[in-house]
Design an enzyme around this catalytic site. Structure first.
Site, PDB file in Angstrom:
ATOM      1  N   HIS A 151       4.737  -6.812  10.312  1.00  0.00           N
ATOM      2  CA  HIS A 151       4.947  -5.756   9.314  1.00  0.00           C
ATOM      3  C   HIS A 151       3.766  -4.803   9.375  1.00  0.00           C
ATOM      4  CE1 HIS A 151       8.347  -7.777   7.516  1.00  0.00           C
ATOM      5  NE2 HIS A 151       7.654  -8.904   7.647  1.00  0.00           N
ATOM      6  N   TYR A 184       2.922   3.421   6.027  1.00  0.00           N
ATOM      7  CA  TYR A 184       3.333   2.948   7.351  1.00  0.00           C
ATOM      8  C   TYR A 184       2.568   3.588   8.504  1.00  0.00           C
ATOM      9  CZ  TYR A 184       7.175   1.173   4.561  1.00  0.00           C
ATOM     10  OH  TYR A 184       7.913   0.528   3.613  1.00  0.00           O
TER      11      TYR A 184
END
EC number: 4.2.1.10
Length: 148
Positions: A101, A24
């Protein structure tokens, strides 16, 4: 027309910067929020940036958005793959939606390949890390400019 975009973030995104940074990234959600606000300001609009770990809260924010914002950028996180309620709320408010995302969900576990949100979104941006938020906001900047 209002020139505000609601930027919504789902569960566990409050842990960005420390949670699985190899997947991430190292930017915190606060840093991403600041980057979004700065970008929007340069293009003449505002963002309302929020995060919750409570699905009901996210649904309430979506319901309240109708008539208040020009569109929604959403990173639904895990709710992408599980929440019919989220899909229905986004469809019900009839606002333009861009799904974001941080990671490329299609390179990950098979259960992450399905999105309940994508069918009600104008587009999906995934795999570009925090840049995905700016790309989504760029879409709204162009919409605002075209409508001016």
């Amino acid at each position: 027309m209002t020139r505000t975009v609601l930027v919504l973030n789902g569960p566990n995104l409050n842990l960005l910067g420390t949670r699985e940074p190899q997947t991430y990234g190292r930017r915190t959600l606060g840093e991403i929020a600041d980057e979004c606000a700065a970008f929007a300001e340069t293009r003449g609009f505002a963002v309302d940036f929020r995060q919750t770990n409570q699905e009901g809260q996210l649904l309430d924010w979506i319901h309240q958005a109708r008539g208040r914002v020009a569109g929604i950028v959403i990173n639904p996180a895990a709710w992408t793959h599980t929440s019919v309620a989220l899909r229905d709320a986004l469809a019900a408010v009839e606002l333009p939606v861009v799904e974001v995302h941080l990671s490329n969900v299609h390179q990950r576990e098979a259960f992450r390949h399905h999105s309940y949100v994508s069918p009600v979104a104008l587009g999906v941006i995934c795999g570009f890390g925090s840049l995905g938020y700016r790309l989504a906001l760029e879409h709204f900047a162009e919409r605002f400019e075209a409508a001016a």
